[in-house]
Design a protein around this motif. Structure first.
Motif, mmCIF file in Angstrom:
data_model
loop_
_atom_site.group_PDB
_atom_site.id
_atom_site.type_symbol
_atom_site.label_atom_id
_atom_site.label_comp_id
_atom_site.label_asym_id
_atom_site.label_seq_id
_atom_site.Cartn_x
_atom_site.Cartn_y
_atom_site.Cartn_z
ATOM 1 N N TYR A 134 0.863 -1.178 0.000
ATOM 2 C CA TYR A 134 0.000 0.000 0.000
ATOM 3 C C TYR A 134 0.901 1.231 0.000
ATOM 4 O O TYR A 134 1.672 1.433 0.946
ATOM 5 C CB TYR A 134 -0.904 0.017 1.231
ATOM 6 N N THR A 135 0.824 2.017 -1.044
ATOM 7 C CA THR A 135 1.668 3.200 -1.132
ATOM 8 C C THR A 135 0.791 4.442 -1.127
ATOM 9 O O THR A 135 -0.258 4.484 -1.769
ATOM 10 C CB THR A 135 2.577 3.141 -2.376
ATOM 11 N N PHE A 136 1.195 5.454 -0.372
ATOM 12 C CA PHE A 136 0.363 6.611 -0.079
ATOM 13 C C PHE A 136 0.917 7.861 -0.757
ATOM 14 O O PHE A 136 2.076 8.233 -0.534
ATOM 15 C CB PHE A 136 0.297 6.843 1.438
ATOM 16 N N GLU A 137 0.068 8.516 -1.551
ATOM 17 C CA GLU A 137 0.464 9.735 -2.248
ATOM 18 C C GLU A 137 -0.656 10.769 -2.149
ATOM 19 O O GLU A 137 -1.825 10.460 -2.398
ATOM 20 C CB GLU A 137 0.789 9.439 -3.709
ATOM 21 N N GLY A 138 -0.283 11.996 -1.806
ATOM 22 C CA GLY A 138 -1.275 13.037 -1.638
ATOM 23 C C GLY A 138 -1.775 13.633 -2.939
ATOM 24 O O GLY A 138 -2.956 13.941 -3.080
ATOM 25 N N CYS A 139 -0.881 13.801 -3.909
ATOM 26 C CA CYS A 139 -1.225 14.488 -5.149
ATOM 27 C C CYS A 139 -1.747 13.501 -6.193
ATOM 28 O O CYS A 139 -1.010 12.601 -6.615
ATOM 29 C CB CYS A 139 -0.003 15.221 -5.694
ATOM 30 N N PRO A 140 -2.987 13.661 -6.651
ATOM 31 C CA PRO A 140 -3.556 12.732 -7.643
ATOM 32 C C PRO A 140 -2.774 12.676 -8.946
ATOM 33 O O PRO A 140 -2.656 11.602 -9.557
ATOM 34 C CB PRO A 140 -4.969 13.279 -7.868
ATOM 35 N N ASN A 141 -2.236 13.793 -9.388
ATOM 36 C CA ASN A 141 -1.519 13.808 -10.667
ATOM 37 C C ASN A 141 -0.191 13.064 -10.585
ATOM 38 O O ASN A 141 0.202 12.380 -11.539
ATOM 39 C CB ASN A 141 -1.295 15.251 -11.121
ATOM 40 N N ILE A 142 0.495 13.201 -9.471
ATOM 41 C CA ILE A 142 1.729 12.426 -9.277
ATOM 42 C C ILE A 142 1.391 10.945 -9.119
ATOM 43 O O ILE A 142 2.077 10.071 -9.663
ATOM 44 C CB ILE A 142 2.519 12.949 -8.062
ATOM 45 N N ALA A 143 0.327 10.660 -8.381
ATOM 46 C CA ALA A 143 -0.088 9.271 -8.179
ATOM 47 C C ALA A 143 -0.397 8.585 -9.508
ATOM 48 O O ALA A 143 -0.101 7.402 -9.689
ATOM 49 C CB ALA A 143 -1.302 9.216 -7.258
ATOM 50 N N LYS A 144 -0.983 9.321 -10.439
ATOM 51 C CA LYS A 144 -1.315 8.748 -11.748
ATOM 52 C C LYS A 144 -0.058 8.294 -12.484
ATOM 53 O O LYS A 144 -0.029 7.211 -13.081
ATOM 54 C CB LYS A 144 -2.081 9.771 -12.588
ATOM 55 N N VAL A 145 0.997 9.114 -12.434
ATOM 56 C CA VAL A 145 2.262 8.732 -13.080
ATOM 57 C C VAL A 145 2.863 7.527 -12.370
ATOM 58 O O VAL A 145 3.381 6.602 -13.012
ATOM 59 C CB VAL A 145 3.253 9.913 -13.082
ATOM 60 N N ALA A 146 2.798 7.515 -11.036
ATOM 61 C CA ALA A 146 3.313 6.370 -10.272
ATOM 62 C C ALA A 146 2.591 5.092 -10.665
ATOM 63 O O ALA A 146 3.214 4.036 -10.859
ATOM 64 C CB ALA A 146 3.163 6.625 -8.776
ATOM 65 N N GLN A 147 1.276 5.167 -10.824
ATOM 66 C CA GLN A 147 0.503 3.992 -11.207
ATOM 67 C C GLN A 147 0.898 3.500 -12.602
ATOM 68 O O GLN A 147 0.941 2.293 -12.856
ATOM 69 C CB GLN A 147 -0.989 4.312 -11.141
ATOM 70 N N GLU A 148 1.205 4.435 -13.503
ATOM 71 C CA GLU A 148 1.713 4.051 -14.822
ATOM 72 C C GLU A 148 3.015 3.267 -14.679
ATOM 73 O O GLU A 148 3.251 2.285 -15.389
ATOM 74 C CB GLU A 148 1.959 5.293 -15.669
ATOM 75 N N ASN A 149 3.860 3.713 -13.755
ATOM 76 C CA ASN A 149 5.151 3.057 -13.554
ATOM 77 C C ASN A 149 4.986 1.663 -12.955
ATOM 78 O O ASN A 149 5.699 0.727 -13.338
ATOM 79 C CB ASN A 149 6.032 3.926 -12.652
ATOM 80 N N PHE A 150 4.049 1.515 -12.022
ATOM 81 C CA PHE A 150 3.798 0.186 -11.449
ATOM 82 C C PHE A 150 3.313 -0.776 -12.530
ATOM 83 O O PHE A 150 3.728 -1.938 -12.576
ATOM 84 C CB PHE A 150 2.764 0.266 -10.317
ATOM 85 N N ALA A 151 2.417 -0.283 -13.392
ATOM 86 C CA ALA A 151 1.899 -1.121 -14.482
ATOM 87 C C ALA A 151 3.009 -1.492 -15.457
ATOM 88 O O ALA A 151 3.082 -2.626 -15.945
ATOM 89 C CB ALA A 151 0.774 -0.385 -15.206
ATOM 90 N N LYS A 152 3.895 -0.544 -15.726
ATOM 91 C CA LYS A 152 4.995 -0.779 -16.662
ATOM 92 C C LYS A 152 5.908 -1.897 -16.160
ATOM 93 O O LYS A 152 6.420 -2.702 -16.952
ATOM 94 C CB LYS A 152 5.787 0.513 -16.842
ATOM 95 N N LEU A 153 6.098 -1.966 -14.827
ATOM 96 C CA LEU A 153 6.959 -2.999 -14.243
ATOM 97 C C LEU A 153 6.188 -4.252 -13.847
ATOM 98 O O LEU A 153 6.770 -5.205 -13.323
ATOM 99 C CB LEU A 153 7.693 -2.436 -13.024
ATOM 100 N N GLY A 154 4.875 -4.262 -14.097
ATOM 101 C CA GLY A 154 4.071 -5.437 -13.783
ATOM 102 C C GLY A 154 3.866 -5.669 -12.300
ATOM 103 O O GLY A 154 3.684 -6.814 -11.867
ATOM 104 N N LEU A 155 3.891 -4.596 -11.509
ATOM 105 C CA LEU A 155 3.748 -4.714 -10.055
ATOM 106 C C LEU A 155 2.271 -4.619 -9.671
ATOM 107 O O LEU A 155 1.797 -3.612 -9.152
ATOM 108 C CB LEU A 155 4.579 -3.626 -9.369
ATOM 109 N N LYS A 156 1.568 -5.703 -9.903
ATOM 110 C CA LYS A 156 0.123 -5.719 -9.696
ATOM 111 C C LYS A 156 -0.268 -5.720 -8.221
ATOM 112 O O LYS A 156 -1.424 -5.464 -7.881
ATOM 113 C CB LYS A 156 -0.475 -6.944 -10.393
ATOM 114 N N GLN A 157 0.699 -6.031 -7.348
ATOM 115 C CA GLN A 157 0.370 -6.099 -5.924
ATOM 116 C C GLN A 157 0.368 -4.731 -5.250
ATOM 117 O O GLN A 157 0.035 -4.611 -4.070
ATOM 118 C CB GLN A 157 1.353 -7.024 -5.200
#
Length: 261
Positions: A134-157
């Motif tokens: 569970y990773t916590f981010e305050g800014c929705p726009n930064i969180a969106k980029v982070a989620q793209e990065n998790f998907a890119k690395l296949g980190l579904k957990q």
């Protein structure tokens, strides 16, 4: 070059730190030898650093809300992704240290308090693919980029919890049975740091590992670190200057270590 206050504290840290031969606790000796000072290479290092290099070239502009410490907290401004990657992400040395810690202890539940673009989150998630992260981010726009990065690395957990940590942390703590590992990098002021620490203590157990970031970033963080070390349930701590490790092992005596890293 380090700011003056950090340079001063680093000098003090260097003078009081010990290397491997000066560690007498078997648990800390093994941790130092097998994890902290480990100089081997993991494939995940290349994966995450390749992602970092991409982000350092990313010129996209984001509208950013700052929920952290300092006079600019709560303000909004436009920042490029590459600027955030350059200034907010942990250096490879410390991201890889966090990877080794998670890889060593294999926690089942990980809380990462401070996602940013997700580079540090990726290091921790890569180390334990079976963990619920569970990773916590305050800014929705930064969180969106982070989620793209998790998907890119296949980190579904990895689950991204978006919103002000003052509100989201307590709610998420209620949803888990226990906390095996927590990385505290969400706010660098004394009061929020101590509040988050005490909230997470509600679900800690003897095998939990807490990692505190930027121990000497400010007088407030130094004060928080000193208070954490004195907490009656905190039994072993390791000061590595930029990060501090916290353990709760009742089979070991209460000791504070400062190790050269």
């Amino acid at each position: 070059m380090l700011p003056f206050h950090l340079a001063f504290h680093y000098l003090l840290y260097s003078l009081r730190s010990v290397k491997l031969h000066g560690v007498h606790s078997p648990f800390i000796f093994d941790l130092n030898n097998q994890v902290i000072r480990h100089d081997g290479h993991f494939a995940a290092y290349d994966t995450v650093e390749s992602l970092r290099n991409e982000l350092l070239q990313d010129s996209r502009e984001l509208q950013v809300t700052d929920f952290g410490a300092g006079p600019k907290a709560g303000t909004k401004k436009t920042r490029q992704v590459r600027e955030i990657a350059k200034t907010s992400a942990k250096p490879a040395k410390y991201g890889q240290l966090l990877f080794r810690i998670v890889n060593h202890f294999q926690p089942k539940v990980i809380f990462d308090l401070g996602t940013s673009l997700g580079i540090t989150t990726c290091y921790q998630a890569e180390a334990c693919k079976k963990a619920a992260v569970y990773t916590f981010e305050g800014c929705p726009n930064i969180a969106k980029v982070a989620q793209e990065n998790f998907a890119k690395l296949g980190l579904k957990q990895v689950q991204t919890v978006i919103g002000n940590l003052d509100e989201t942390l307590a709610l998420q703590i209620e949803k888990v049975d226990k906390l095996d590992y927590v990385f505290f990098d969400g706010n660098h002021r004394y009061e929020p740091t101590m509040r988050y620490f005490k909230q997470c203590m509600e679900k800690h157990h003897e095998g939990s590992v807490f990692v505190i970031d930027d121990l000497y970033w400010s007088p407030e963080m130094k004060r928080a670190w000193e208070e954490i070390k004195k907490h009656p349930k905190v039994l072993q701590t390791v000061d590595l200057f930029y990060v501090g490790l916290v353990f709760f092992r009742t089979t070991q005596p209460k000791e504070d270590f400062t190790l050269y890293y």
